[in-house]
Design a protein around this motif. Structure first.
Motif, PDB file in Angstrom:
ATOM      1  N   TYR A  28       0.838  -1.205   0.000  1.00  0.00           N
ATOM      2  CA  TYR A  28       0.000   0.000   0.000  1.00  0.00           C
ATOM      3  C   TYR A  28       0.879   1.262   0.000  1.00  0.00           C
ATOM      4  N   MET A  29       1.883   1.291   0.871  1.00  0.00           N
ATOM      5  CA  MET A  29       2.736   2.471   0.988  1.00  0.00           C
ATOM      6  C   MET A  29       3.511   2.738  -0.308  1.00  0.00           C
ATOM      7  N   ALA A  30       3.996   1.671  -0.950  1.00  0.00           N
ATOM      8  CA  ALA A  30       4.742   1.843  -2.190  1.00  0.00           C
ATOM      9  C   ALA A  30       3.858   2.425  -3.287  1.00  0.00           C
ATOM     10  N   THR A  31       2.649   1.892  -3.399  1.00  0.00           N
ATOM     11  CA  THR A  31       1.725   2.384  -4.427  1.00  0.00           C
ATOM     12  C   THR A  31       1.243   3.785  -4.099  1.00  0.00           C
ATOM     13  N   ARG A  32       0.979   4.045  -2.832  1.00  0.00           N
ATOM     14  CA  ARG A  32       0.549   5.368  -2.395  1.00  0.00           C
ATOM     15  C   ARG A  32       1.626   6.415  -2.688  1.00  0.00           C
ATOM     16  N   PHE A  33       2.873   6.018  -2.525  1.00  0.00           N
ATOM     17  CA  PHE A  33       3.987   6.917  -2.804  1.00  0.00           C
ATOM     18  C   PHE A  33       3.976   7.334  -4.273  1.00  0.00           C
ATOM     19  N   LEU A  34       3.757   6.370  -5.176  1.00  0.00           N
ATOM     20  CA  LEU A  34       3.689   6.690  -6.603  1.00  0.00           C
ATOM     21  C   LEU A  34       2.472   7.554  -6.918  1.00  0.00           C
ATOM     22  N   LEU A  35       1.344   7.222  -6.319  1.00  0.00           N
ATOM     23  CA  LEU A  35       0.131   8.015  -6.537  1.00  0.00           C
ATOM     24  C   LEU A  35       0.327   9.456  -6.084  1.00  0.00           C
ATOM     25  N   ASP A  36       0.991   9.635  -4.964  1.00  0.00           N
ATOM     26  CA  ASP A  36       1.221  10.976  -4.432  1.00  0.00           C
ATOM     27  C   ASP A  36       2.209  11.775  -5.276  1.00  0.00           C
ATOM     28  N   LYS A  37       2.964  11.076  -6.114  1.00  0.00           N
ATOM     29  CA  LYS A  37       3.842  11.748  -7.069  1.00  0.00           C
ATOM     30  C   LYS A  37       3.123  12.055  -8.380  1.00  0.00           C
ATOM     31  N   GLY A  38       1.826  11.784  -8.425  1.00  0.00           N
ATOM     32  CA  GLY A  38       1.029  12.104  -9.604  1.00  0.00           C
ATOM     33  C   GLY A  38       0.819  10.963 -10.567  1.00  0.00           C
ATOM     34  N   HIS A  39       1.356   9.775 -10.274  1.00  0.00           N
ATOM     35  CA  HIS A  39       1.227   8.638 -11.194  1.00  0.00           C
ATOM     36  C   HIS A  39      -0.136   7.982 -11.047  1.00  0.00           C
ATOM     37  N   ARG A  40      -0.754   7.688 -12.190  1.00  0.00           N
ATOM     38  CA  ARG A  40      -2.027   6.977 -12.209  1.00  0.00           C
ATOM     39  C   ARG A  40      -1.938   5.710 -13.062  1.00  0.00           C
ATOM     40  N   ARG A  54       1.480  -7.973  -0.802  1.00  0.00           N
ATOM     41  CA  ARG A  54       1.948  -6.738  -1.440  1.00  0.00           C
ATOM     42  C   ARG A  54       0.986  -6.322  -2.554  1.00  0.00           C
ATOM     43  N   TYR A  55       0.498  -7.303  -3.296  1.00  0.00           N
ATOM     44  CA  TYR A  55      -0.454  -7.012  -4.371  1.00  0.00           C
ATOM     45  C   TYR A  55      -1.762  -6.481  -3.796  1.00  0.00           C
ATOM     46  N   GLN A  56      -2.228  -7.045  -2.697  1.00  0.00           N
ATOM     47  CA  GLN A  56      -3.454  -6.540  -2.074  1.00  0.00           C
ATOM     48  C   GLN A  56      -3.272  -5.097  -1.611  1.00  0.00           C
ATOM     49  N   GLY A  57      -2.074  -4.789  -1.085  1.00  0.00           N
ATOM     50  CA  GLY A  57      -1.793  -3.411  -0.700  1.00  0.00           C
ATOM     51  C   GLY A  57      -1.797  -2.481  -1.898  1.00  0.00           C
ATOM     52  N   TYR A  58      -1.231  -2.939  -3.014  1.00  0.00           N
ATOM     53  CA  TYR A  58      -1.252  -2.181  -4.271  1.00  0.00           C
ATOM     54  C   TYR A  58      -2.695  -1.895  -4.689  1.00  0.00           C
TER      55      TYR A  58
END
Length: 340
Positions: free
Chosen positions: A163-175, A192-196
């Motif tokens: 979740y944190m890794a994906t959230r980090f990318l999202l917060d950088k503007g990535h969709r 990890r996939y469920q967190g993503y």
């Protein structure tokens, strides 16, 4: 667990005949005896009484079962376990589980040759661990969650890490975020996939299934997944579920003149030693492996001493921000947050 019935079926004889051969209690023809012994050997059958005799009352030795000792991820874990073991006067045996149920590691567990084991190998079946664990042979598992009176789980919080890794990318503007997966039967990969997925759904972003590829937690797997990814439209970011796959992916992107992070942002997971020396240095999520190993060793020794322990211990995961992720332009509804 292999039984006398299994040996009898393979040898084509009655269960009583197998018992006679293994116990030497009744005359059996040499031909039949050899058939039974060959079947027992092929199935790796260990007579329960004989197995118990192989283990002394106290060996002052604990075992660590890893899937592949060449994988860098395991070195810090084993180092932490060793520090706990040595400080308490225990010797340590590290054993590979390559070969699964026929491996030396599986035999050590079946025969209970050690005082206890720490298992970091997903190809050792749950059933074997559940059957082997007992008062005189406690087990700590670090790659899955098992429920038994004599098994303790020391787990990385992989779901939160994903979740944190994906959230980090999202917060950088990535969709447009690809996910490069480990083995589908891996509990930590699944978490990890469920967190993503949780982070993507929370942000209102749909997963593109064409951007979910398997890499088996291997460098070559990451390399091949990256090459497949480049056959279609590239996302803006790729989340590799471990650093080894990310390293392979970076090699493939470099070969095809995909600039990181200008053309594509890349994030890994594990923070293995080499990740900070890559070009560019890899943003990743650190599992405090030495601390986790030390905790696992300490808990196992507590169990051996008959002390009270928890059934589950969870280890927090931490972000290590480097240079492989870039900002995209953000609209007013998005908040740019630094790596937590």
């Amino acid at each position: 667990m292999i039984t006398i019935k299994d040996v009898a079926k393979l040898a084509g004889v009655a269960s009583s005949t197998v018992s006679y051969v293994l116990n030497g209690k009744k005359h059996v023809s040499e031909h039949t005896r050899q058939k039974v012994l060959a079947a027992a050997n092929e199935l790796n059958y260990i007579k329960h009484g004989a197995a118990s005799e192989l283990k002394r009352k106290n060996t002052q030795t604990i075992g660590v079962i890893v899937h592949d000792m060449s994988v860098p991820y395991f070195s810090d874990l084993v180092s932490g376990i060793e520090s706990s073991a040595v400080s308490q006067g225990y010797d340590l045996i590290v054993c590979s589980s390559l070969g699964g149920e026929r491996s030396t590691a599986a035999r050590y567990i079946r025969e209970r040759r050690l005082d206890g084991v720490i298992v970091i190998a997903e190809n050792i079946e749950d059933e074997l661990l559940l059957q082997a664990a007992e008062t005189g042979f406690p087990i700590v598992v670090m790659d899955r969650e098992l429920h038994s009176k004599h098994i303790v789980n020391v787990l990385m919080d992989d779901e939160q890490g994903g979740y944190m890794a994906t959230r980090f990318l999202l917060d950088k503007g990535h969709r447009e975020i690809a996910y490069i997966s480990g083995p589908l039967n891996s509990d930590c990969n699944l978490m990890r996939y469920q967190g993503y997925l949780r982070a993507m759904h929370e942000a209102g972003v749909e997963e593109n299934e064409d951007w979910r590829l398997g890499g088996q937690f291997l460098k070559t797997g990451g390399y091949n997944a990256a090459k497949l990814l480049m056959e279609g439209d590239l996302p803006t970011a790729v989340f590799f579920a471990n650093d080894e796959m990310a390293i392979g992916g970076l090699e493939a992107f470099k070969e095809h003149q995909v600039s990181i992070p200008e053309d594509l942002s890349v994030i890994g997971f594990d923070n293995i030693h080499i990740s900070e020396y890559l070009n560019p240095p890899l943003t990743t999520f650190r599992q405090p492996k030495t601390d986790a190993g030390s905790l696992a060793g300490h808990v196992l020794i507590q169990m051996l001493k008959g002390e009270a322990v928890e059934s589950i211990y969870r280890i927090n995961i931490q972000c290590v921000e480097r240079d492989s992720v870039t900002h995209l332009l953000l609209d007013d509804t998005k908040v740019d947050r630094p790596c937590p």
